[in-house]
Design a protein around this motif. Structure first.
Motif, PDB file in Angstrom:
ATOM      1  N   TYR A 190      42.215  51.885  47.819  1.00 43.65           N
ATOM      2  CA  TYR A 190      40.561  52.605  46.991  1.00 43.65           C
ATOM      3  C   TYR A 190      40.465  51.437  46.148  1.00 43.65           C
ATOM      4  N   GLY A 191      40.935  50.811  45.591  1.00 49.06           N
ATOM      5  CA  GLY A 191      41.196  49.241  44.895  1.00 49.06           C
ATOM      6  C   GLY A 191      40.040  48.115  45.701  1.00 49.06           C
ATOM      7  N   PRO A 192      40.947  47.828  46.937  1.00 50.51           N
ATOM      8  CA  PRO A 192      40.186  46.950  47.705  1.00 50.51           C
ATOM      9  C   PRO A 192      38.943  47.470  48.203  1.00 50.51           C
ATOM     10  N   ALA A 193      38.486  48.832  48.417  1.00 53.69           N
ATOM     11  CA  ALA A 193      37.458  48.721  48.825  1.00 53.69           C
ATOM     12  C   ALA A 193      35.976  48.981  47.981  1.00 53.69           C
ATOM     13  N   ARG A 194      36.915  49.415  46.855  1.00 58.50           N
ATOM     14  CA  ARG A 194      35.461  49.549  45.399  1.00 58.50           C
ATOM     15  C   ARG A 194      35.557  48.101  45.568  1.00 58.50           C
ATOM     16  N   GLY A 195      35.825  47.111  44.960  1.00 56.40           N
ATOM     17  CA  GLY A 195      35.323  45.720  45.289  1.00 56.40           C
ATOM     18  C   GLY A 195      34.461  45.120  46.185  1.00 56.40           C
TER      19      GLY A 195
ATOM     20  N   ALA B 102      30.734  44.221  45.718  1.00 56.37           N
ATOM     21  CA  ALA B 102      30.350  43.207  46.131  1.00 56.37           C
ATOM     22  C   ALA B 102      29.757  42.963  46.910  1.00 56.37           C
ATOM     23  N   TRP B 103      29.386  44.444  48.221  1.00 54.31           N
ATOM     24  CA  TRP B 103      28.210  44.037  49.102  1.00 54.31           C
ATOM     25  C   TRP B 103      27.003  44.167  48.371  1.00 54.31           C
TER      26      TRP B 103
ATOM     27  N   ARG C 119      31.881  54.163  42.097  1.00 55.11           N
ATOM     28  CA  ARG C 119      31.409  54.359  40.292  1.00 55.11           C
ATOM     29  C   ARG C 119      30.725  52.870  40.143  1.00 55.11           C
ATOM     30  N   TYR C 120      29.946  52.628  40.924  1.00 54.93           N
ATOM     31  CA  TYR C 120      29.207  51.248  41.525  1.00 54.93           C
ATOM     32  C   TYR C 120      28.185  51.834  40.123  1.00 54.93           C
TER      33      TYR C 120
END
Length: 183
Positions: A89-94, A98-99, A179-180
């Motif tokens: 989840y953490g890497p996917a959220r980052g 960024a995208w 949570r963007y």
């Protein structure tokens, strides 16, 4: 049908006596048989009592898997899947944030490039005689021999208010899940 019943029906209904097995009678020696030896039973696992050593985690896990029976494999797959999802989840959220940031910055850059192109067009137009005369007339200047007229009551040209664009459903869902924009 068995062979005995087939031969009995072929011979007229009575089977030969030699084909029948005699009934077994109890004999005195058959009554005195010894009972079959009992199978060795496994000792029952009991909960630790006062003073007994605690069971290891491996033993407790094995007991839990034994009690689950056939549901152990699907539950293990679900548990591993959940652990992997939580870990990613953490890497996917980052990556998602960024995208989205890159997309917004690209839109801003495209808007700025359009503004630059418009200003460059205005500069090129104002470097000609006709362009200079048109701009002077817009500001109220007139040539010799001309008379200026000012129109009253016309609506003023305002820059169109930027419309708030509604996001597509997949971006709204991604913003909610990752949570963007909450930071």
């Amino acid at each position: 049908m068995s062979e005995k019943t087939m031969t009995a029906t072929m011979t007229g209904g009575a089977a030969s006596k030699s084909a029948r097995k005699p009934a077994r009678r109890a004999t005195p020696t058959s009554r005195a048989r010894k009972p079959a030896p009992k199978a060795v039973s496994k000792p029952k696992k009991s909960s630790p009592k006062a003073g007994a050593p605690a069971r290891s985690v491996r033993e407790r896990a094995a007991d839990a898997l034994d009690s689950l029976g056939s549901a152990a494999v699907p539950l293990a797959v679900v548990a591993v899947t959940l652990v992997v999802l939580v870990a990613l989840y953490g890497p996917a959220r980052g990556l998602y944030c960024a995208w989205r940031d890159q997309g917004i910055k690209q839109e801003t850059l495209d808007g700025l490039n359009e503004s630059i192109d418009e200003y460059q067009g205005d500069i090129d137009r104002l470097q000609t005689r006709e362009g200079i005369e048109d701009e002077a007339r817009k500001r109220g200047y007139v040539n010799e021999g001309e008379s200026g007229v000012k129109a009253v009551g016309l609506p003023e040209e305002d820059g169109a208010a930027p419309e708030s664009e509604e996001l597509p459903w997949y971006l709204s869902l991604g913003d909610f899940v990752f949570r963007y924009g909450e930071e």
